[in-house]
Write a protein that holds these residues in place. Structure first.
Motif, PDB file in Angstrom:
ATOM      1  N   LEU A   1      -2.956  -0.138   3.486  1.00 14.05           N
ATOM      2  CA  LEU A   1      -3.586   0.923   4.272  1.00 14.05           C
ATOM      3  C   LEU A   1      -4.997   1.292   3.829  1.00 14.05           C
ATOM      4  CD1 LEU A   1      -0.469   3.234   4.735  1.00 14.05           C
ATOM      5  CD2 LEU A   1      -1.437   1.596   6.364  1.00 14.05           C
ATOM      6  N   HIS A   2      -5.631   0.437   3.037  1.00 13.83           N
ATOM      7  CA  HIS A   2      -7.020   0.675   2.625  1.00 13.83           C
ATOM      8  C   HIS A   2      -7.873  -0.494   3.096  1.00 13.83           C
ATOM      9  CE1 HIS A   2      -6.909   4.275   0.038  1.00 13.83           C
ATOM     10  NE2 HIS A   2      -5.633   3.946  -0.117  1.00 13.83           N
ATOM     11  N   HIS A   3      -8.760  -0.216   4.031  1.00 12.64           N
ATOM     12  CA  HIS A   3      -9.608  -1.290   4.566  1.00 12.64           C
ATOM     13  C   HIS A   3     -10.731  -1.661   3.599  1.00 12.64           C
ATOM     14  CE1 HIS A   3     -11.915  -3.825   7.190  1.00 12.64           C
ATOM     15  NE2 HIS A   3     -12.938  -3.008   7.115  1.00 12.64           N
ATOM     16  N   ASP A   4     -11.664  -0.768   3.384  1.00 10.93           N
ATOM     17  CA  ASP A   4     -12.794  -1.091   2.499  1.00 10.93           C
ATOM     18  C   ASP A   4     -12.889  -0.130   1.317  1.00 10.93           C
ATOM     19  OD1 ASP A   4     -13.632   1.163   3.803  1.00 10.93           O
ATOM     20  OD2 ASP A   4     -15.471   0.309   4.612  1.00 10.93           O
ATOM     21  N   ASP A   5     -11.822   0.595   1.061  1.00  7.11           N
ATOM     22  CA  ASP A   5     -11.818   1.549  -0.055  1.00  7.11           C
ATOM     23  C   ASP A   5     -10.602   1.352  -0.961  1.00  7.11           C
ATOM     24  OD1 ASP A   5      -9.986   2.413   1.809  1.00  7.11           O
ATOM     25  OD2 ASP A   5     -10.488   4.520   1.644  1.00  7.11           O
ATOM     26  N   GLY A   6     -10.082   0.139  -0.990  1.00  4.81           N
ATOM     27  CA  GLY A   6      -8.935  -0.174  -1.835  1.00  4.81           C
ATOM     28  C   GLY A   6      -9.299  -0.196  -3.306  1.00  4.81           C
ATOM     29  N   ARG A   7      -8.298  -0.429  -4.098  1.00  7.26           N
ATOM     30  CA  ARG A   7      -8.472  -0.454  -5.548  1.00  7.26           C
ATOM     31  C   ARG A   7      -7.884  -1.750  -6.087  1.00  7.26           C
ATOM     32  NH1 ARG A   7      -6.342   5.721  -6.544  1.00  7.26           N
ATOM     33  NH2 ARG A   7      -7.984   6.716  -5.350  1.00  7.26           N
ATOM     34  N   PRO A   8      -8.359  -2.175  -7.261  1.00  4.58           N
ATOM     35  CA  PRO A   8      -7.760  -3.372  -7.880  1.00  4.58           C
ATOM     36  C   PRO A   8      -6.333  -3.036  -8.330  1.00  4.58           C
ATOM     37  CG  PRO A   8      -9.568  -2.508  -9.236  1.00  4.58           C
ATOM     38  CD  PRO A   8      -9.462  -1.640  -8.030  1.00  4.58           C
ATOM     39  N   GLN A   9      -5.348  -3.757  -7.815  1.00  2.49           N
ATOM     40  CA  GLN A   9      -3.960  -3.405  -8.096  1.00  2.49           C
ATOM     41  C   GLN A   9      -3.203  -4.466  -8.893  1.00  2.49           C
ATOM     42  OE1 GLN A   9      -2.869  -2.185  -3.926  1.00  2.49           O
ATOM     43  NE2 GLN A   9      -2.266  -0.320  -4.976  1.00  2.49           N
ATOM     44  N   PHE A  10      -3.914  -5.471  -9.373  1.00  2.00           N
ATOM     45  CA  PHE A  10      -3.237  -6.520 -10.150  1.00  2.00           C
ATOM     46  C   PHE A  10      -3.856  -6.696 -11.532  1.00  2.00           C
ATOM     47  CE2 PHE A  10      -2.371  -7.373  -5.697  1.00  2.00           C
ATOM     48  CZ  PHE A  10      -0.990  -7.487  -5.728  1.00  2.00           C
ATOM     49  N   TRP A  11      -4.457  -5.620 -12.045  1.00  2.00           N
ATOM     50  CA  TRP A  11      -4.997  -5.626 -13.397  1.00  2.00           C
ATOM     51  C   TRP A  11      -3.823  -5.669 -14.363  1.00  2.00           C
ATOM     52  CZ3 TRP A  11      -4.703  -2.640 -17.786  1.00  2.00           C
ATOM     53  CH2 TRP A  11      -5.681  -2.858 -18.737  1.00  2.00           C
ATOM     54  N   PRO A  12      -3.875  -6.383 -15.435  1.00  2.00           N
ATOM     55  CA  PRO A  12      -5.020  -7.034 -16.073  1.00  2.00           C
ATOM     56  C   PRO A  12      -5.239  -8.484 -15.659  1.00  2.00           C
ATOM     57  CG  PRO A  12      -3.170  -7.015 -17.597  1.00  2.00           C
ATOM     58  CD  PRO A  12      -2.708  -6.334 -16.331  1.00  2.00           C
ATOM     59  N   LEU A  13      -4.482  -8.975 -14.694  1.00  3.89           N
ATOM     60  CA  LEU A  13      -4.653 -10.364 -14.275  1.00  3.89           C
ATOM     61  C   LEU A  13      -5.953 -10.587 -13.514  1.00  3.89           C
ATOM     62  CD1 LEU A  13      -1.007 -11.215 -13.126  1.00  3.89           C
ATOM     63  CD2 LEU A  13      -2.077 -11.602 -15.358  1.00  3.89           C
ATOM     64  N   THR A  14      -6.327  -9.624 -12.684  1.00  3.71           N
ATOM     65  CA  THR A  14      -7.525  -9.776 -11.864  1.00  3.71           C
ATOM     66  C   THR A  14      -8.035  -8.407 -11.425  1.00  3.71           C
ATOM     67  OG1 THR A  14      -8.420 -10.776  -9.842  1.00  3.71           O
ATOM     68  CG2 THR A  14      -6.132 -10.071  -9.766  1.00  3.71           C
ATOM     69  N   MET A  15      -9.313  -8.354 -11.076  1.00  2.76           N
ATOM     70  CA  MET A  15      -9.910  -7.136 -10.507  1.00  2.76           C
ATOM     71  C   MET A  15     -10.052  -7.279  -8.987  1.00  2.76           C
ATOM     72  SD  MET A  15     -10.419  -4.746 -12.750  1.00  2.76           S
ATOM     73  CE  MET A  15     -11.725  -3.692 -12.118  1.00  2.76           C
ATOM     74  N   TRP A  16      -9.382  -8.257  -8.404  1.00  3.42           N
ATOM     75  CA  TRP A  16      -9.437  -8.492  -6.975  1.00  3.42           C
ATOM     76  C   TRP A  16      -8.927  -7.263  -6.226  1.00  3.42           C
ATOM     77  CZ3 TRP A  16      -5.041  -9.082  -3.664  1.00  3.42           C
ATOM     78  CH2 TRP A  16      -5.348  -9.494  -2.364  1.00  3.42           C
ATOM     79  N   ILE A  17      -9.572  -6.962  -5.099  1.00  5.10           N
ATOM     80  CA  ILE A  17      -9.179  -5.833  -4.250  1.00  5.10           C
ATOM     81  C   ILE A  17      -8.847  -6.364  -2.864  1.00  5.10           C
ATOM     82  CG2 ILE A  17      -9.917  -3.670  -3.179  1.00  5.10           C
ATOM     83  CD1 ILE A  17     -11.855  -3.324  -5.562  1.00  5.10           C
ATOM     84  N   TYR A  18      -7.654  -6.080  -2.407  1.00  6.16           N
ATOM     85  CA  TYR A  18      -7.237  -6.483  -1.067  1.00  6.16           C
ATOM     86  C   TYR A  18      -7.950  -5.608  -0.041  1.00  6.16           C
ATOM     87  CZ  TYR A  18      -4.310  -7.064   3.065  1.00  6.16           C
ATOM     88  OH  TYR A  18      -3.862  -7.290   4.341  1.00  6.16           O
ATOM     89  N   GLU A  19      -8.556  -6.232   0.962  1.00  2.00           N
ATOM     90  CA  GLU A  19      -9.185  -5.497   2.048  1.00  2.00           C
ATOM     91  C   GLU A  19      -8.291  -5.616   3.276  1.00  2.00           C
ATOM     92  OE1 GLU A  19     -13.208  -5.800   4.598  1.00  2.00           O
ATOM     93  OE2 GLU A  19     -13.479  -5.623   2.431  1.00  2.00           O
ATOM     94  N   SER A  20      -7.491  -4.587   3.493  1.00  2.00           N
ATOM     95  CA  SER A  20      -6.548  -4.584   4.602  1.00  2.00           C
ATOM     96  C   SER A  20      -7.277  -4.522   5.940  1.00  2.00           C
ATOM     97  CB  SER A  20      -5.626  -3.366   4.471  1.00  2.00           C
ATOM     98  OG  SER A  20      -4.786  -3.271   5.591  1.00  2.00           O
ATOM     99  N   PRO A  21      -6.700  -5.083   6.982  1.00  5.16           N
ATOM    100  CA  PRO A  21      -7.312  -4.961   8.310  1.00  5.16           C
ATOM    101  C   PRO A  21      -7.164  -3.551   8.882  1.00  5.16           C
ATOM    102  CG  PRO A  21      -5.285  -6.217   8.442  1.00  5.16           C
ATOM    103  CD  PRO A  21      -5.550  -5.971   6.982  1.00  5.16           C
ATOM    104  N   VAL A  22      -6.285  -2.731   8.280  1.00  3.79           N
ATOM    105  CA  VAL A  22      -6.090  -1.368   8.773  1.00  3.79           C
ATOM    106  C   VAL A  22      -6.385  -0.339   7.686  1.00  3.79           C
ATOM    107  CG1 VAL A  22      -4.410  -2.018  10.537  1.00  3.79           C
ATOM    108  CG2 VAL A  22      -3.625  -1.390   8.260  1.00  3.79           C
ATOM    109  N   SER A  23      -6.654   0.876   8.135  1.00  3.43           N
ATOM    110  CA  SER A  23      -6.947   1.989   7.248  1.00  3.43           C
ATOM    111  C   SER A  23      -6.123   3.193   7.676  1.00  3.43           C
ATOM    112  CB  SER A  23      -8.440   2.343   7.336  1.00  3.43           C
ATOM    113  OG  SER A  23      -8.699   3.560   6.675  1.00  3.43           O
ATOM    114  N   TYR A  24      -5.683   3.981   6.709  1.00  2.96           N
ATOM    115  CA  TYR A  24      -4.910   5.173   7.056  1.00  2.96           C
ATOM    116  C   TYR A  24      -5.792   6.297   7.574  1.00  2.96           C
ATOM    117  CZ  TYR A  24      -6.389   7.599   2.797  1.00  2.96           C
ATOM    118  OH  TYR A  24      -7.135   8.216   1.820  1.00  2.96           O
ATOM    119  N   TRP A  25      -7.105   6.210   7.336  1.00  2.71           N
ATOM    120  CA  TRP A  25      -7.983   7.309   7.744  1.00  2.71           C
ATOM    121  C   TRP A  25      -9.143   6.886   8.650  1.00  2.71           C
ATOM    122  CZ3 TRP A  25     -13.126   7.063   6.546  1.00  2.71           C
ATOM    123  CH2 TRP A  25     -13.488   6.148   5.550  1.00  2.71           C
ATOM    124  N   ASP A  26      -9.611   5.678   8.546  1.00  2.00           N
ATOM    125  CA  ASP A  26     -10.807   5.244   9.265  1.00  2.00           C
ATOM    126  C   ASP A  26     -10.445   4.787  10.682  1.00  2.00           C
ATOM    127  OD1 ASP A  26     -13.174   4.128  10.176  1.00  2.00           O
ATOM    128  OD2 ASP A  26     -13.560   2.988   8.346  1.00  2.00           O
TER     129      ASP A  26
END
Length: 189
Positions: free
Chosen positions: A110-135
Motif C-alpha cells: 500500500l505504499h507507492h512512492d513512500d515505502g520503506r526498506p523492509q528486508f534489512w539487513p539483506l537489502t535496502m531495496w524498497i518495493y514500489e507498489s502500484p497502489v497507495s493507501y492515501w495518494d
C-alpha cells in the motif's frame, strides 16, 4: 495504511478478550514500526521548527531516515523475533511481534512512492507498489475508504468480542482517528 488502522487490525488479530497484557502487546506491536517516524517528525516539527515540506519531502526520503526505517520495518528482524516468541510460547511476545508483522504485511502493498526498506539487513531495496493507501493518483480514492470500512467492521467486532471498557473505548477512539485521517488525506491530496 494509516496508523490508527494498524492498531485496530493488530488488536483485532492478536488481542485476547480476557488478557489485557496481550491486548496492550498487540497495540504496541501495531505501532512500533511507525514509532520512529512519529518521533523524528515530531522532533523536527515541534522542537526544531523544521518546515513540514523539508520533513516530508526531503528528510523522510533521506538515507539516514531510511536506515532507521529499515530496522524497525524489517520483515527479517520481526520474523526472527516472532519465531523466538513462538519458540518460548510467550503470548504477549507472540501478540507484539505478530501485530508488528501484520503492520509490515499491510504496508508492503500500500505504499507507492513512500515505502520503506523492509528486508534489512539483506537489502535496502524498497518495493514500489502500484497502489497507495492515501495518494489518489495511485488508488487512494478507493483504498482509503476501503481501509476505513474494514476498520469500522473490525471495531464493531472488537466491541462485541471484548468486555473491557478501556479496550472498547480505545477502539472507538482509534476509529475516529482513522476516519479523520482518511478524510484529511482526501482533501489534501
Amino acid at each position: 495504511m494509516n496508523t490508527p488502522a494498524h492498531l485496530i487490525f493488530g488488536l483485532a488479530a492478536f488481542g485476547k478478550p480476557d488478557a489485557p497484557k496481550i491486548a496492550l502487546a498487540a497495540l504496541a506491536g501495531s505501532i512500533i514500526p511507525d514509532l520512529s517516524l512519529y518521533l523524528m517528525v515530531g522532533w523536527h516539527l515541534a522542537i526544531l521548527g523544521t518546515d513540514p515540506q523539508i520533513v516530508f519531502r526531503e528528510l523522510y526520503y533521506s538515507d539516514a531516515w531510511m536506515q532507521v526505517f529499515a530496522i524497525d520495518n524489517s520483515f527479517i528482524l520481526w520474523g526472527l523475533a516472532f519465531g523466538l516468541a513462538l519458540y518460548t510460547r510467550r503470548s504477549w511476545a507472540i501478540a507484539l511481534t505478530g501485530a508488528a508483522l501484520l503492520h509490515l504485511a499491510l504496508d508492503f502493498p500500500l505504499h507507492h512512492d513512500d515505502g520503506r526498506p523492509q528486508f534489512w539487513p539483506l537489502t535496502m531495496w524498497i518495493y514500489e507498489s502500484p497502489v497507495s493507501y492515501w495518494d489518489n493518483r495511485n488508488g487512494g480514492w478507493w483504498i482509503g475508504p476501503l481501509e476505513a470500512l474494514l476498520s469500522t467492521a473490525l471495531v464493531a467486532w472488537i466491541i462485541i468480542r471484548f468486555r473491557a471498557l478501556w479496550i472498547r473505548a480505545t477502539a472507538l477512539v482509534l476509529l475516529v482517528m482513522e476516519w479523520s485521517a482518511s478524510g484529511i488525506w482526501r482533501f489534501i491530496f
